[in-house]
Scaffold this active site. Structure first.
Site, mmCIF file in Angstrom:
data_model
loop_
_atom_site.group_PDB
_atom_site.id
_atom_site.type_symbol
_atom_site.label_atom_id
_atom_site.label_comp_id
_atom_site.label_asym_id
_atom_site.label_seq_id
_atom_site.Cartn_x
_atom_site.Cartn_y
_atom_site.Cartn_z
ATOM 1 N N HIS A 151 0.710 -1.368 -0.156
ATOM 2 C CA HIS A 151 -0.129 0.152 0.137
ATOM 3 C C HIS A 151 0.593 1.314 -0.071
ATOM 4 C CE1 HIS A 151 -3.022 -2.222 0.790
ATOM 5 N NE2 HIS A 151 -4.250 -1.638 0.172
ATOM 6 N N GLY A 152 1.945 0.438 0.541
ATOM 7 C CA GLY A 152 3.019 2.343 0.332
ATOM 8 C C GLY A 152 4.074 2.718 0.921
#
Lengths: 761, 473
Positions: free
Chosen positions: B317-318
């Site tokens: 996600h990041g």
């Protein structure tokens, strides 16, 4: 019981000599033994009966002919011939001929001939011939011949021949031959031969050979070999191999029959009535799909066409900017992404009827919350508290120390520039303005701020309140040191202060007077800020704080409701204060001719997008001087543009109403009046100053108006060459403490030593 | 290019649909789709479209090698190489700065931090390529021999930038053989419009609220304000992402593709395990099928693979520590629920299951928002009430009340529509015995969606930027 047959042991040889005679019966040893057996039995029975029953019951003799029924005395001798029924004494000898019924005693010897029925006791020896029924004891040896039924115990050794039933033990070794039934343990290795039944564990890898039954886990990958039965998960991909049965999900794609291998058509087994109904629904579905498709295509096509055909917008009056243009193509602009982004931006920006659509959108957004009531407040943007909650105090309170974290770059908001990045810079600026922390500041108070108000929230460092049935948009003020401003003014004073009077009269924003008291902590006092800045000025500079003056007139329309500027009436009071201080004649407002522009919705609507402001336009009241004067307009380099006989731009209207004054900020304006007192005024201003100019037409001989942001000549040369006697610095509080004030230093130093010539013909 | 953009809706999409419907044969249709997809990607990434083409070529080629050399060393080497290069590409473009920064922090080497701009959608199409290679190796799908067909799969524009991670097995048949019926076009269009409405009408305006409160330092923010904002943020992430997935599924349907659902009303869940079966299903099933059961650590260490899966979910996600914490946070709750056992959880009262799951999810999204770990710590102080003692923050402030009243219908509408209300309404009309109701349902649906489209278009006029939350992927 220990398994002995009541003391009789038929297998033992009789202990009598051959040919001897029995003592009592004479000649027959068999009869003798029988008699002895009966005596033993009788004795034993009697003793046991006596022991068990305490002698109450008469003992009855049992013989081999006795037939028993249910409920009989349990302490009876059992013989070979005894037939037993249910509820019999469990303490009986069992032989291999014994037939057992349900609920029998488990503590019995089991032999290989024993036939068992359900409910049997589990603690029994098992042999390889044992046939098992459900609910059997798990602690048994299992062999390869064991056949299992449902409900079996899990802790058993498994071999490769083991067949498993439902609810089988999960911790079992699985081989490729293992057949699984429902509810099998999920943590098992699956191979391509595994056959699955319903309700199996979903977290299993699926392969292309997996066959699925109904009600299986939907989160599985579907492959082209998957066969489906009725009632399966509808959210599955359908392929051309999928065979469907009745009752299936209707929202499925049907593959064209021609491409499928021809299966012999199955005879239609559905009942005739149901078949008719389903066909009718199918037909309806198809027809409705066509209708819906037509509606969609028509409306979408029409809209697309209209977007292309209708003339594109070029200017947004609300945002006060020109809209984007189609970018030019070059390889560089393409590879940097600017060209494509520019094309999309152009299309989005120049939507036909952009302003109307935008207003429509803002009106729609009003449905998101409760309708505003009297005394309700709408916050716009990232808002932080400016300090702790303070007690309202008298105006002109001694100013407490003011500290700020950063200079405000928010002065850009006080001017509507034809700049494409206006809204983005604004958003950032306002966020910065509202976000600064301040300590120990006392707010000024008037009747509006004492009302508690309900809060409603929207966007950026601005606030929309409802007072007396009308909506007002306010910018919040975070404070600032104004050091650059003071420094520039002091520097100017050092250079020309002996010949020229320098005046400082900053204009407060509306939030000084109209902010409700329970929101005081989000804005800080401008009056104190002005006093603090003025305290840094050289004593020779005349400083005027008009906050106390204006606060006496808050009931009058001195500030615009839907714009961040003040109304000309407010400018009038400011100009009057200045004129009194400067000792020049000042005509009363009655000598002015009022005019009105209706339907004014200004910048606060553009910044907040609040439909309340859009639907509550105000009147912009301007005052035309009775005195006569002429005006000359120059550009910012003081090149002559044109003559005019008034200071008003006739084209201004609608949301541009404020630019009625001087046509905006891009001009230097020289006004010659009928007054002859030798006083020449130079106003260095931002947009707030525009409105004050007409009120000086009865006070000064000549008035020059320059914008502090746009002047391109040297200020000192200007003052010297135009023989200015008074320099008035009037700007909004934002420009006072913001980065606009930095430009004042440039005005003093740029093009130094030049001579400015007036080229008006 | 973005979906929620007037240019896309009224220029790109009509042109694409027109060309697609005019093309007669399947190869022509595929060609149209490939061309428009490449234009779509090149519109936003004029340079890195080469990366997409390179990745597709590499993976297609590796698939062929696997097919040819199955069961020998070369096949294994091919799949290993392919997967490694894919992951390497992702790491280089997305995580290099993060890795170098942390390396610097650990070792004080002072290496220069690379500032590589992340190509849009790289996380999505890289994972699709990895799933293709592994499926080929495990014989779940047939290897695609034609490069154009594989390129079509990878670059299909509805799901290219932010759509569900569509597996090759799902579209394998449809790439080579599909048809578009009237029902497909209608249902697809309506689905896409619903997705647009979720994104533009609800998600964008929820973001405005979140930005107001969380946009700057939250040290002085009141306790109730923090709770209000984090709930709104959770709703925002759901509507933003599920809106985009709806658009992807709807547009795919209009071209004859049937993608799997990516969201199934996750807020109607009762446990965290169920939440992850309803949220971002394509990612969860990707990790479950390709990572969870890979016996790296042996069969007895099942919790190690659980840890790995949730760590990877967070990392995907990041490139920041808070995402990793977020992934492990959910991993902990999954582990906790597994340890408790299904039976015990079944015995919990229903109201407690709902409250428990919503609390965990909402606090999880708070972790998800704050990339700055200092602010994250402040967030925990705020929601626990400790900030009232430490930072003298108020329990309640008038701005929160103002914002709540001003967005009451928006937020409550968002809560209502995050539950499976629409499917029930749809089922009531479309599965009724009465033909009248059925027809009314369908006509009502299309008129309603046209109204939504009109509102969406009007609201989009005002757009300055419409950044999708998962943009950095």
């Amino acid at each position: 019981m220990d398994g002995r047959y009541h003391g009789m042991d038929y297998r033992k040889k009789p202990r009598h000599a051959a040919g001897s005679q029995p003592p009592e019966t004479g000649g027959d040893w068999q009869a003798h033994y029988e008699q002895q057996a009966r005596a033993v039995v009788r004795r034993e029975w009697e003793s046991r009966a006596a022991a068990k029953l305490g002698g109450a019951e008469p003992p009855k003799p049992y013989t081999s002919q006795t037939r028993y029924t249910a409920g009989e005395e349990p302490l009876r001798p059992s013989t070979l011939q005894t037939r037993y029924t249910a509820e019999e004494e469990p303490l009986r000898p069992y032989t291999s001929q014994t037939r057992y019924t349900a609920e029998e005693e488990p503590l019995r010897p089991y032999t290989s001939q024993t036939r068992y029925t359900a409910g049997e006791e589990t603690l029994r020896p098992y042999t390889s011939q044992t046939r098992y029924t459900s609910e059997e004891e798990p602690l048994r040896p299992y062999t390869s011949q064991t056949r299992y039924t449902a409900g079996e115990e899990t802790l058993r050794p498994y071999t490769s021949q083991t067949r498993h039933t439902a609810e089988g033990e999960p911790l079992k070794p699985y081989t490729s031959q293992t057949r699984y039934t429902a509810e099998g343990e999920p943590l098992r290795p699956y191979t391509s031969q595994t056959r699955y039944t319903a309700e199996e564990e979903p977290l299993r890898p699926y392969t292309s050979q997996t066959r699925y039954t109904a009600e299986e886990e939907p989160l599985r990958p579907y492959t082209s070999q998957t066969r489906y039965t009725a009632e399966e998960e509808p959210l599955r991909p359908y392929t051309s191999q999928t065979r469907y049965t009745a009752g299936e999900e209707t929202l499925r794609p049907y593959a064209p029959q021609a491409q499928q291998p021809a299966d012999p058509p199955a005879p239609d087994e559905r009942p005739r009535a149901r078949r008719k109904k389903m066909d009718k629904r199918d037909l309806l579905e198809k027809r409705l799909s066509l209708v819906v498709l037509f509606i969609l295509t028509f409306s979408f096509g029409l809209t697309t066409l209209l977007m292309v055909i209708l003339p594109r917008s070029t200017v947004s009056k609300i945002e006060k900017r020109e809209l984007a243009v189609l970018p030019q193509f070059s390889l560089e602009s393409y590879f940097s992404g600017e060209f494509t982004a520019g094309v999309a931006n152009f299309y989005d920006d120049t939507v036909p009827m952009r302003d109307s659509l935008k207003n429509l959108g803002n009106n729609f957004k009003a449905v998101f919350g409760l309708p505003k009531s009297e005394d309700s407040v709408e916050f716009v943007g990232t808002v932080n508290k400016v300090g702790q909650k303070k007690e309202p105090s008298q105006p002109d309170a001694p100013s407490a120390p003011i500290s700020s974290q950063q200079e405000s770059s928010a002065s850009s908001v006080s001017q509507a520039e034809p700049d494409v990045q206006q809204t983005q810079a604004l958003a950032k600026a306002l966020a910065g303005a509202a976000g600064r922390r301040m300590d120990g500041v006392e707010p000024s108070v008037n009747k509006f701020t004492e009302q508690e108000a309900e809060g409603n929230m929207t966007e950026n460092g601005l606030i929309v309140i409802k007072q007396d049935g009308h909506f007002r948009g306010l910018e919040l003020f975070g404070g600032g040191s104004g050091d650059n401003y003071a420094q520039s003014l002091n520097s100017l004073y050092d250079q020309v202060g002996d010949r020229v009077s320098i005046w400082s009269m900053p204009a407060p924003l509306a939030c000084e007077f109209y902010l409700p008291s329970n929101f005081q902590e989000y804005s800080t006092s401008q009056s104190d800020c002005f006093d603090k800045v003025h305290s840094k000025l050289n004593k020779g500079i005349h400083a005027i704080n008009i906050c106390p003056v204006l606060s006496k007139h808050v009931d009058e329309p001195i500030y615009c409701r839907t714009d961040h500027h003040w109304q000309p009436l407010g400018a009038y009071y400011a100009a009057k204060t200045f004129a009194e201080a400067a000792d020049v004649p000042f005509p009363d407002i009655n000598t002015y001719t009022p005019g009105k522009m209706e339907g004014f919705v200004g910048s606060m609507y553009a910044y907040t997008g609040s439909s309340d402001l859009l639907n509550d336009p105000e009147d912009f009241v301007y005052y035309t001087p009775g005195a006569e004067y002429t005006s000359a307009y120059y550009d910012t380099s003081y090149e002559f543009q044109w003559d005019d006989d008034n200071l008003f731009a006739e084209g201004a209207s609608g949301s541009d109403a404020y630019s009625y004054y001087l046509g905006g900020d891009n001009y230097i304006v020289k006004t010659d009046t009928q007054v002859e007192n030798g006083r020449r005024l130079l106003i260095v201003k931002d947009s707030y100053g525009n409105a004050t100019v007409p009120f000086f037409t009865g006070s000064f001989e000549q008035i020059y108006v320059v914008d502090m942001r746009y002047l391109q000549r040297n200020l000192i040369s200007f003052i010297n060459d135009m023989e200015i006697t008074d320099v008035l610095f009037t700007m909004s509080a934002y420009s006072l403490v913001g980065s606009q004030a930095d430009n004042l230093e440039n005005l003093l130093t740029q093009n130094a030593g030049e001579t400015i010539v007036d080229k008006q013909p | 290019m973005v979906f929620a953009d007037l240019f896309f809706i009224y220029v790109f999409l009509p042109l694409c649909l027109l060309c697609y419907l005019l093309a007669r044969s399947l190869p022509a249709k595929n060609g149209v789709l490939i061309a428009f997809s490449v234009i779509f990607y090149a519109w936003g990434e004029p340079l890195w479209v080469c990366l997409l083409l390179f990745s597709s070529f590499l993976n297609w080629f590796m698939g062929l090698v696997i097919e040819k050399h199955r069961d020998t060393g070369a096949g294994k080497a091919a799949v290993a190489t392919g997967v490694t290069i894919d992951i390497l590409l992702l790491v280089v473009f997305k995580y290099s700065a993060f890795l170098v920064e942390n390396l610097n922090a650990l070792t004080h080497l002072g290496l220069p931090v690379p500032q590589i701009r992340l190509p849009i959608g790289i996380s999505f199409f890289t994972f699709q390529a990895i799933s293709y290679l592994l499926d080929c190796y495990w014989e779940n799908v047939q290897v695609q021999k034609r490069y154009t067909r594989f390129l079509l799969y990878l670059s299909l524009f509805p799901q290219l930038i932010a759509g569900p991670i569509v597996r090759y097995s799902v579209v394998e048949e449809e790439i080579s053989n599909r048809s578009v019926t009237a029902t497909d076009l209608c249902e697809g269009a309506l689905r896409a419009i619903v997705g647009l409405a979720k994104k533009v009408i609800i998600a964008n305006n929820l973001w405005a609220i979140v930005d107001t409160f969380f946009g700057t330092d939250i040290t002085g923010l009141s306790v109730l304000g923090t709770w209000y904002t984090v709930i709104v943020y959770s709703l925002y992430v759901y509507f933003d992402f599920s809106g985009y997935s709806d658009i992807a599924i709807g547009l795919g349907r209009m071209f004859g593709f049937h993608f799997d659902e990516n969201f199934r009303h996750p807020f109607a869940c009762k446990t965290i395990a169920e939440f992850w079966q309803r949220w971002h299903i394509s990612l969860g099933s990707f990790f479950r099928d390709y990572l969870l059961y890979v016996p790296i650590f042996g069969q007895n260490r099942k919790y190690v693979s659980l840890f790995l899966v949730w760590f990877s979910t967070g990392v995907w996600h990041g490139a920041a520590w808070n995402y990793i914490i977020w992934g492990l946070y959910f991993g902990f709750f999954i582990f906790f629920e597994q340890k408790l056992g299904k039976k015990r959880i079944k015995n919990w009262p229903l109201w407690w299951k709902h409250i428990y799951s919503k609390l965990v999810i909402i606090i999880g999204f708070g972790i998800f928002y704050f990339e700055d770990l200092g602010q994250l710590g402040q967030f925990f102080l705020n929601i626990s009430g400790a900030s009232m003692l430490i930072n003298s923050a108020p329990f309640f402030d008038p701005i929160t009340w103002a914002s709540f009243l001003n967005n009451l219908f928006l937020v409550s509408g968002a809560i209502v529509f995050s539950l499976p209300v629409l499917p029930k309404i749809k089922a009531f009309f479309l599965e009724s015995k009465s033909d009248g109701l059925y027809a009314a349902g369908r006509i009502g649906a299309v008129l309603g969606c046209l109204g939504l489209l009109a509102i969406v278009s009007i609201l989009l006029v005002d757009s300055t930027n419409n950044v999708f939350l998962y943009w950095r992927f």
